[in-house]
Design an enzyme around this catalytic site. Structure first.
Site, mmCIF file in Angstrom:
data_model
loop_
_atom_site.group_PDB
_atom_site.id
_atom_site.type_symbol
_atom_site.label_atom_id
_atom_site.label_comp_id
_atom_site.label_asym_id
_atom_site.label_seq_id
_atom_site.Cartn_x
_atom_site.Cartn_y
_atom_site.Cartn_z
ATOM 1 N N TYR A 58 0.841 -1.198 0.000
ATOM 2 C CA TYR A 58 0.000 0.000 0.000
ATOM 3 C C TYR A 58 0.878 1.251 0.000
ATOM 4 C CZ TYR A 58 -3.304 3.506 1.590
ATOM 5 O OH TYR A 58 -4.052 4.639 1.700
ATOM 6 N N TYR A 60 3.986 1.488 -0.979
ATOM 7 C CA TYR A 60 4.663 1.562 -2.277
ATOM 8 C C TYR A 60 3.721 2.203 -3.315
ATOM 9 C CZ TYR A 60 6.559 0.198 -6.765
ATOM 10 O OH TYR A 60 7.012 0.243 -8.052
ATOM 11 N N ASP A 61 2.477 1.735 -3.324
ATOM 12 C CA ASP A 61 1.523 2.259 -4.303
ATOM 13 C C ASP A 61 1.272 3.752 -4.114
ATOM 14 O OD1 ASP A 61 1.254 -0.180 -5.484
ATOM 15 O OD2 ASP A 61 -0.454 -0.770 -4.244
ATOM 16 N N LEU A 107 -0.236 -4.791 -12.723
ATOM 17 C CA LEU A 107 -1.646 -4.414 -12.675
ATOM 18 C C LEU A 107 -1.769 -3.076 -11.976
ATOM 19 C CD1 LEU A 107 -3.230 -7.778 -11.493
ATOM 20 C CD2 LEU A 107 -3.677 -6.651 -13.676
ATOM 21 N N LYS A 142 -6.216 -12.625 -6.434
ATOM 22 C CA LYS A 142 -4.872 -12.167 -6.769
ATOM 23 C C LYS A 142 -3.928 -12.963 -5.874
ATOM 24 C CE LYS A 142 -2.059 -8.064 -7.517
ATOM 25 N NZ LYS A 142 -0.842 -8.653 -7.018
ATOM 26 N N ARG A 163 9.009 -14.017 -13.569
ATOM 27 C CA ARG A 163 8.599 -12.776 -14.209
ATOM 28 C C ARG A 163 9.794 -11.870 -14.508
ATOM 29 N NH1 ARG A 163 7.169 -7.632 -12.575
ATOM 30 N NH2 ARG A 163 5.470 -6.694 -13.763
ATOM 31 N N GLU A 201 0.892 -18.172 -11.103
ATOM 32 C CA GLU A 201 1.521 -17.821 -9.836
ATOM 33 C C GLU A 201 1.859 -19.109 -9.095
ATOM 34 O OE1 GLU A 201 1.637 -14.531 -9.649
ATOM 35 O OE2 GLU A 201 2.079 -14.050 -7.547
HETATM 36 S S1 IVH Z 1 -3.238 -10.845 -14.442
HETATM 37 C C1 IVH Z 1 -1.767 -8.633 -17.894
HETATM 38 N N1 IVH Z 1 -4.305 -12.359 -12.594
HETATM 39 O O1 IVH Z 1 -0.170 -9.886 -9.769
HETATM 40 C C2 IVH Z 1 -2.378 -9.025 -16.610
HETATM 41 N N2 IVH Z 1 -2.188 -11.377 -12.143
HETATM 42 O O2 IVH Z 1 0.509 -6.911 -9.874
HETATM 43 C C3 IVH Z 1 -1.355 -9.297 -15.583
HETATM 44 N N3 IVH Z 1 -1.245 -11.988 -9.984
HETATM 45 O O3 IVH Z 1 2.685 -9.953 -11.693
HETATM 46 C C4 IVH Z 1 -1.673 -10.073 -14.470
HETATM 47 N N4 IVH Z 1 -2.888 -13.284 -9.325
HETATM 48 O O4 IVH Z 1 1.993 -12.129 -10.691
HETATM 49 C C5 IVH Z 1 -3.254 -11.587 -12.935
HETATM 50 N N5 IVH Z 1 -5.359 -13.733 -11.054
HETATM 51 C C6 IVH Z 1 -4.313 -12.981 -11.405
HETATM 52 C C7 IVH Z 1 -3.202 -12.810 -10.556
HETATM 53 C C8 IVH Z 1 -2.160 -11.987 -10.956
HETATM 54 C C9 IVH Z 1 -1.718 -12.789 -9.007
HETATM 55 C C10 IVH Z 1 0.030 -11.255 -9.908
HETATM 56 C C11 IVH Z 1 0.892 -11.411 -11.117
HETATM 57 C C12 IVH Z 1 1.328 -10.029 -11.505
HETATM 58 C C13 IVH Z 1 0.897 -9.207 -10.347
HETATM 59 C C14 IVH Z 1 0.438 -7.858 -10.839
#
Ligand code: IVH
Length: 713
Positions: A58, A60-61, A107, A142, A163, A201
């Site tokens: 949070y 960081y964001d 994201l 997530k 990544r 992940e």
């Molecule tokens: S979609 C282009 N879906 O969150 C879309 N990411 O802050 C990119 N992550 O590096 C990601 N769960 O490692 C997506 N259900 C999910 C995810 C997810 C975890 C992670 C991912 C990414 C980070 C983005």
């Protein structure tokens, strides 16, 4: 890479920028931009490279947003090396670098319903969709682990990489092969796909993580801080056999790239994101379970509901998740909205309230528990954690303080984990300036109200220092609170706050005083009155008739828990029979070991305690064995005789504990995991993986709460 000095300076600078009152916000845009970029590059290094962040996501964001806002206001000052202009920081060189087939973007983040509604409005504006038209979204957890990209060619797993910085990753195919949820072969050809890159992940289940740490503790190894680090660390291990031992799993959440034999893009064959995940599930990949872990929603309002629901129940989920990801479901709309250099415009993370934050350890206080154990409690600068202000954190015992080398003045990382009890993860040594002071554990009882100081004792094999005296006021107060509590004598209306109040008034000094309360006096107290006094009297009268297992438990005998109290109660006709018991008497009782036995003997050999019990009996408290103290032989015709049962999800008409007690009374045995030993699974609302597993097994009878209640009658 960074000296201690630099780290401290960057940390202080971060805190200053996070403070809205700071004068730094008045500096020239040039100065602010340079500082924010330096700070963010540092935090990215700590997060991505070292796996050891020093600020919460949070925080960081917030810093990232400040930089974005300034750059937006002064586009002429944007530099190509700004953290907003590239995906992330450098790579480590442990594993060969490979280029992802398409960049793995990050994201954008959101933190509340308004942010999500704004996200929806923004896409509509971007795509020229009228405000009152709905956009359909796919939503999934997530996952909080390490992200990977896996490539299949001709149906074979050919490459896997972390990544990295989003463009280049570290190749770790052999480690990926050791992860059982990543199929080595998958029949993509049936969908006309020749080469494909999947994103996902890597995670460790929370319970597997606990097991790994337990084993490490037994082997005297240092413990892992959390499941996330255990998983990301696991991805970088040199020996794939070791990887296999960690029990890592990979959830796949997106299809990044897919072409046919001629190199033509075939992603557009899937009209929605949900459809592509369905295909992956069909091919044997681990994807979030449809309808439970992920869902498709017709508009943003429904999305908000799902996200908030998950925020509530995240702790019950088997994996660590730090939010939900909301994705425009239609591929066509995804393509039309495209991406910034940092993130796709069609997706956003809904971040749960931060569970970790940094704070300063100000001083340590010592509390005395009901059996005299001394618990050190850290007083920290108040911080917001998952929506609550935290200023006190238990340090458990002296070993905990030593093991983490905590010092007064340290910057500490605090986490509010599953059980909502805040916890100190670690102190940040690199931020020390030499002024920190050691924590001196006291030698004498810090609270004892007797004239002579009482030396603390530490029994071999126990972690806690204890105050051995029984006349300590602090201990007595804790004993009375426990005596009256729900688990013990269950005296309604005599909760902690009331006991403390009566204690201060001098009305309660020992547990016997509970049965000597003057209700006329109580009726005069502010906030009471005739009615509450009468109610309290009724609950005390009721408690006097309790079965003796409750009384035994309520005496605060060290290690004499509820279960052992029940076993003991079945063995004695009168509580004071225990006066003449020796170790011999205990040998035939299977579930009572020598340590508890000693404690019981010691308690009943103490004249003071016997006196208390005699007084209680004279005041009408039951000391004789009752029907309820005897185990009920579950008769063979009990409705659930011989069955094993498990409750999952949230029940509507009773608590989990009540349900289990009902099941037990009906002859069933409660067990804790879904396996072939399980006969019945009762599912409440939002049942998750247990239900899925039970269905897969096919041998478990699944029923609703209502069906269960009907069955037991
Ligand atoms: S979609 C282009 N879906 O969150 C879309 N990411 O802050 C990119 N992550 O590096 C990601 N769960 O490692 C997506 N259900 C999910 C995810 C997810 C975890 C992670 C991912 C990414 C980070 C983005």
């Amino acid at each position: 890479m960074y000296s201690t000095e630099e780290q401290r300076a960057l940390f202080e600078l971060s805190k200053a920028y996070l403070n809205p009152e700071s004068a730094l916000h008045k500096q020239s845009p040039d100065q602010q931009l340079a500082a924010l970029r330096r700070i963010l590059v540092y935090h990215e290094y700590r997060y991505y490279i070292q796996n050891d962040p020093v600020v919460s996501d949070y925080e960081y964001d917030q810093l990232y947003k400040q930089l974005e806002a300034l750059e937006m206001a002064h586009p002429e000052l944007v530099t190509p090396d700004s953290p907003t202009q590239r995906v992330s920081a450098d790579l480590t060189s442990d594993f060969p670098s490979v280029e992802h087939l398409v960049p793995m973007l990050s994201l954008a983040n959101s933190y509340n319903a308004d942010d999500l509604i704004e996200f929806d409005a923004q896409i509509k504006r971007y795509l020229n969709i009228p405000e009152d038209r709905d956009i359909e979204y796919a939503v999934e957890p997530k996952f909080d682990g390490g992200s990977i990209a896996v490539v299949y060619e001709g149906g074979q797993l050919v490459r896997a990489a972390t990544r990295g910085n989003g463009v280049m990753g570290e190749e770790m195919t052999n480690n990926a092969r050791a992860i059982r949820s990543i199929p080595l072969k998958a029949d993509f050809a049936q969908f006309g796909i020749h080469k494909v890159e999947l994103r996902g992940e890597v995670l460790i289940r929370k319970d597997s993580f606990e097991k790994i740490n337990k084993q490490r503790a037994e082997e005297g190894q240092t413990l892992f801080a959390n499941a996330r680090n255990t998983a990301t660390g696991g991805l970088r291990m040199k020996d794939p056999q070791e990887v296999a031992k960690r029990g890592m799993e990979a959830f796949i959440y997106t299809l990044g790239y897919a072409v046919d034999k001629d190199g033509n893009d075939v992603l557009s064959r899937f009209s929605t994101h949900a459809e592509s995940l369905d295909m992956l599930a069909q091919l044997g990949f681990k994807v979030p379970v449809g309808g439970v872990e992920r869902g498709v929603f017709k508009n943003i309002k429904a999305v908000v509901g799902f996200c908030l629901d998950w925020q509530e129940k995240r702790e019950q989920y088997a994996y660590e998740i730090d939010g939900m990801v909301v994705k425009v479901n239609s591929r066509e709309l995804q393509e039309r909205s495209g991406s910034t250099s940092h993130h796709p415009r069609w997706a956003i993370a809904f971040k749960f309230k931060a569970k970790q934050a940094t704070s300063k350890l100000l001083h340590v206080e010592y509390q005395v528990g009901k059996i005299g154990s001394i618990t050190p409690v850290a007083k920290i600068e108040p911080v917001q954690l998952a929506g609550v202000t935290v200023s006190s954190v238990s340090l458990h015992n002296e070993d905990f303080i030593k093991g983490k080398d905590l010092r007064i003045g340290d910057t500490v990382l605090v986490e509010r984990a599953g059980d909502v009890i805040p916890y100190i993860v670690k102190s940040m040594e690199e931020l020390r300036d030499g002024s920190e002071l050691p924590i001196e554990f006291p030698k004498y009882c810090p609270i004892n109200d007797t004239a002579e100081p009482v030396e603390l004792i530490r029994v071999a094999g126990e972690a806690a220092w204890r105050c051995p005296t029984c006349v300590c006021g602090a201990q007595n107060l804790q004993r009375i609170i426990f005596h009256a509590s729900k688990d013990a004598m269950d005296i309604e209306g005599l909760g902690k706050a009331i006991v403390e109040r009566f204690y201060e008034l001098g009305w309660l000094r020992t547990i016997v005083d509970v049965y000597r309360l003057d209700y006329d006096q109580i009726a005069q107290l502010e906030g009471f009155g005739e009615k509450s006094a009468a109610n309290l009297k009724a609950s005390v009268e009721k408690a006097k008739q309790n079965p003796i297992y409750r009384l035994l438990h309520s005496l605060s005998i060290h290690h004499l828990g509820k279960k052992v109290s029940k076993i003991l109660a079945a063995e004695v006709k009168h509580v004071l029979d225990l006066k003449s018991w020796t170790l011999e008497n205990f040998t035939h009782i299977k579930d009572i070991g020598p340590v508890v036995a000693e404690n019981i003997i010691e308690f009943f050999h103490n004249e003071h305690n016997v006196q208390l019990l005699l007084e209680m009996e004279a005041l009408g408290v039951n000391l004789r064995q009752t029907e309820d103290d005897l185990p009920k032989a579950a008769s063979a015709d009990a409705p659930l005789a011989g069955k094993t049962i498990l409750f999952t999800g949230s029940l509507q008409t009773m608590s989990r504990k009540e349900a289990q007690a009902k099941a037990e009374a009906a002859g069933a045995k409660n067990i804790s995991a879904v396996s072939s030993n399980l006969d019945i699974l009762v599912v409440g609302e939002n049942a998750g993986s247990k239900l899925k597993k039970a269905r897969e097994l096919g041998t478990v009878e699944v029923m609703t709460e209502e069906e269960f209640l009907n069955l037991i009658g």
